[in-house]
Design an enzyme around this catalytic site. Structure first.
Site, PDB file in Angstrom:
ATOM      1  CB  CYS A   1      -0.897   0.002   1.227  1.00 34.39           C
ATOM      2  SG  CYS A   1      -1.734   1.563   1.489  1.00 34.39           S
TER       3      CYS A   1
ATOM      4  CB  CYS B   1      -1.781  -2.196   7.623  1.00 37.51           C
ATOM      5  SG  CYS B   1      -3.296  -2.442   6.730  1.00 37.51           S
TER       6      CYS B   1
ATOM      7  CB  CYS C   1      -8.307   0.728   1.959  1.00 41.03           C
ATOM      8  SG  CYS C   1      -7.794  -0.367   3.274  1.00 41.03           S
TER       9      CYS C   1
ATOM     10  CD  GLN D   1     -16.862 -11.048  14.288  1.00 38.63           C
ATOM     11  OE1 GLN D   1     -15.842 -10.464  13.920  1.00 38.63           O
ATOM     12  NE2 GLN D   1     -17.024 -11.473  15.523  1.00 38.63           N
TER      13      GLN D   1
ATOM     14  CD  GLU E   1     -23.976  -7.417  23.309  1.00 39.24           C
ATOM     15  OE1 GLU E   1     -23.066  -8.242  23.130  1.00 39.24           O
ATOM     16  OE2 GLU E   1     -23.776  -6.203  23.505  1.00 39.24           O
TER      17      GLU E   1
ATOM     18  CG  ASP F   1     -16.421 -13.261  21.169  1.00 36.12           C
ATOM     19  OD1 ASP F   1     -15.307 -12.743  21.391  1.00 36.12           O
ATOM     20  OD2 ASP F   1     -16.976 -13.208  20.054  1.00 36.12           O
TER      21      ASP F   1
ATOM     22  CB  CYS G   1     -10.429  -9.628  20.564  1.00 39.05           C
ATOM     23  SG  CYS G   1     -11.297  -8.728  21.831  1.00 39.05           S
TER      24      CYS G   1
HETATM   25  N1  SAH Z   1     -19.811 -12.803  19.969  1.00 40.42           N
HETATM   26  C1  SAH Z   1     -20.137 -11.669  19.165  1.00 40.42           C
HETATM   27  C2  SAH Z   1     -19.574 -10.328  19.631  1.00 40.42           C
HETATM   28  C3  SAH Z   1     -18.431 -10.318  20.583  1.00 40.42           C
HETATM   29  S1  SAH Z   1     -17.783  -8.724  20.890  1.00 40.42           S
HETATM   30  C4  SAH Z   1     -19.744 -11.934  17.728  1.00 40.42           C
HETATM   31  O1  SAH Z   1     -18.951 -12.805  17.465  1.00 40.42           O
HETATM   32  O2  SAH Z   1     -20.252 -11.236  16.842  1.00 40.42           O
HETATM   33  C5  SAH Z   1     -18.118  -8.513  22.600  1.00 40.42           C
HETATM   34  C6  SAH Z   1     -19.553  -8.120  22.909  1.00 40.42           C
HETATM   35  O3  SAH Z   1     -19.669  -8.034  24.331  1.00 40.42           O
HETATM   36  C7  SAH Z   1     -19.973  -6.765  22.377  1.00 40.42           C
HETATM   37  O4  SAH Z   1     -21.141  -6.952  21.615  1.00 40.42           O
HETATM   38  C8  SAH Z   1     -20.262  -5.933  23.633  1.00 40.42           C
HETATM   39  O5  SAH Z   1     -21.351  -5.054  23.470  1.00 40.42           O
HETATM   40  C9  SAH Z   1     -20.598  -6.983  24.648  1.00 40.42           C
HETATM   41  N2  SAH Z   1     -20.373  -6.670  26.072  1.00 40.42           N
HETATM   42  C10 SAH Z   1     -19.456  -5.851  26.620  1.00 40.42           C
HETATM   43  N3  SAH Z   1     -19.488  -5.916  27.959  1.00 40.42           N
HETATM   44  C11 SAH Z   1     -20.454  -6.807  28.279  1.00 40.42           C
HETATM   45  C12 SAH Z   1     -20.955  -7.322  29.520  1.00 40.42           C
HETATM   46  N4  SAH Z   1     -20.459  -6.925  30.675  1.00 40.42           N
HETATM   47  N5  SAH Z   1     -21.925  -8.242  29.476  1.00 40.42           N
HETATM   48  C13 SAH Z   1     -22.435  -8.664  28.291  1.00 40.42           C
HETATM   49  N6  SAH Z   1     -22.008  -8.212  27.094  1.00 40.42           N
HETATM   50  C14 SAH Z   1     -21.034  -7.291  27.080  1.00 40.42           C
END
Ligand code: SAH
Length: 475
Positions: free
Chosen positions: A71, A80, A161, A306, A356, A405, A432
């Site tokens: 790039c 990046c 990009c 995603q 969530e 997650d 992550c």
């Molecule tokens: N599993 C989903 C997103 C994961 S990202 C996927 O793969 O698409 C993490 C998520 O956790 C976000 O959507 C965020 O809003 C949520 N989050 C953050 N703190 C939280 C909490 N204390 N309890 C529940 N959800 C929460």
């Protein structure tokens, strides 16, 4: 060492921001744009007690893993951080990062960690299904679209990009031409004037459907209508021409193959938040459709989705594999977002519960469950660390498998304690941030779980971000 003094150093590591790390007499230097293994000449810029920042002046001996960034604006853009590293080297860097954190922070021994090879991309370019380009003017006064230079709000013009889809360039060309023809000003952040702030472009990789949503500092495409901040040009255009302008934009954008949804979002706030809360539909159903595996999703301009669908499928596939479902299980998916993992799991489980914190995400999750005819999923709005203990104490809920997650800060200890009390057969941790992952894995390991397979998944090639999946089994 004094400011502006130059020195030679070998780069041994890379920090969270993708800056190279070198050591000189025990003092640590952070040097952007370097690669592990480089010997460089650098200039001291800013110094703290035990570490400092230096600027790369010359690569004296390039690392074997160094490549020419494809790039042309990679250094200014900063999006990046790893573009000067070959892809194999990037994958090794990410895998090592996970491993080192598990050992250093999680205190796991090397032979306790069953590390599988990181899942990389066959083609680590053009993987993003979503892009948000800000508009502005360059030094010559021409309208540009691009990206903010690292840590600033200066726009680097870049229509193509290499992480984004090829259609971005065509769409940006159309919008810039449209703005020029109709005298629509790009938004000026400092003056809080001008109309066109950003454009959001999304593509369904499986369906080929395209979405364009223009973010404007006004109620209509004609300009601002209701406050005193009207631009003189927009002012005369405003009232009746808004519909004509919208029609003209739609007609032009529809020439792009796959165009499915065109809208604009009203954002008249002085804010860094890109999207406004309101979306006005101009063409199409208001969403595009895409698939991850066999699960269908409707994605509207404000939905989370995603950004790397190819790797997402691998990530969720691995989560499903580690969950090892036979069809009789009750599964909890904590931090479920729009329920992507929940719906993936629901294909193989008896019942899935998702939790969530963001209500709109749960609305999307419920809609997507219905869209796929899945009636074995149920969603809760709230914090994982509140909903799970509440359900456990009040309703004596049970779990065979719990998937988490969480965002970068990891799981709350109340959440982890409840998981330990519920004693599911398996916990699958999607992370992550491998530092908080390591901390939480230690907590679960001390509470009676054995860490099984660990596998990285490269969701964001070219950047330092590292995603990883871990299987935990009850002792
Ligand atoms: N599993 C989903 C997103 C994961 S990202 C996927 O793969 O698409 C993490 C998520 O956790 C976000 O959507 C965020 O809003 C949520 N989050 C953050 N703190 C939280 C909490 N204390 N309890 C529940 N959800 C929460």
């Amino acid at each position: 060492m004094e400011k502006n003094q130059e020195f030679t150093v070998t780069i041994e590591d890379m920090n969270e921001d993708g800056a190279g790390v070198g050591k000189l007499d025990g003092y640590i230097w952070f040097i952007k744009d370097t690669v592990i293994g480089d010997v460089v000449r650098a200039k001291a810029m800013k110094m703290k007690k035990s570490y400092g920042f230096a600027r790369l002046m010359e690569v004296l001996e390039p690392s074997a893993g160094r490549v020419e960034p494809p790039c042309p604006v990679s250094r200014q853009c900063g999006g990046c951080q790893l573009q000067a590293m070959s892809y194999e080297e990037q994958l090794r860097f990410k895998e090592n990062k996970v491993l080192n954190n598990l050992m250093r922070i999680g205190k796991f021994k090397r032979d306790e960690i069953k590390m599988l090879p990181i899942m990389g991309m066959e083609n680590p370019w053009r993987y993003r299904n979503k892009a948000q380009f800000p508009f502005g003017r360059n030094k010559d006064g021409e309208i540009i679209a691009g990206f903010y230079a690292g840590r600033t709000h200066d726009i680097i013009g870049n229509d193509d990009c290499l992480l984004g889809v090829e259609e971005n360039q065509e769409i940006l060309g159309i919008i810039k031409g449209f703005m020029k023809e109709n005298g629509l000003e790009p938004y000026d952040e400092n003056a809080h004037k001008g109309l066109v702030r950003h454009v959001l472009i999304r593509k369904g990789f499986k369906t080929g459907e395209l979405m364009v949503c223009l973010v404007v500092n006004g109620r209509t495409l004609g300009g601002r209508l209701e406050d005193g901040l009207r631009d003189s040009r927009a002012d005369s255009l405003a009232d009746n021409s808004a519909d004509r302008l919208a029609g003209c934009l739609v007609e032009k954008l529809c020439q792009v193959k796959g165009m499915t949804s065109i809208s604009y979002s009203v954002n008249m706030e002085k804010t860094n938040v890109i999207m406004g809360k309101e979306v006005v539909n101009l063409y199409g159903p208001g969403y595009i459709t895409d698939y991850i595996g066999d699960v269908q999703y409707q994605i509207s301009p404000l939905s989370f989705y995603q950004v790397n669908p190819v790797q997402t499928e691998k990530l969720y596939g691995t989560a499903l594999e580690y969950a090892d479902l036979s069809g009789n299980e009750t599964v909890w998916d904590l931090y479920c977002g729009i329920g992507t993992i929940s719906l993936f799991l629901a294909q193989k489980a008896k019942k899935v519960y998702g939790v969530e914190i963001i209500p709109q995400a749960i609305e999307d999750a419920r809609r997507n469950a219905a869209l796929n005819g899945m009636d074995n999923v149920e969603f809760f709005v709230g914090k994982a660390e509140e909903v799970l203990p509440e359900q456990y104490e009040k309703n004596q809920i049970h779990a065979d498998v719990i998937v988490v997650d969480p965002p970068r800060k990891g799981c709350d200890t109340v959440c982890l304690d409840t998981i330990l009390k519920m004693r599911p057969e398996k916990v699958v941790y999607v992370s992550c941030d491998s530092a908080t992952l390591a901390r939480d894995l230690r907590y679960l390991a001390d509470g009676g779980y054995v860490v099984g397979k660990v596998r990285g998944c490269d969701m964001f090639p070219g950047t330092v971000h590292t995603e990883c999946i871990v299987e935990l089994c009850r002792k």
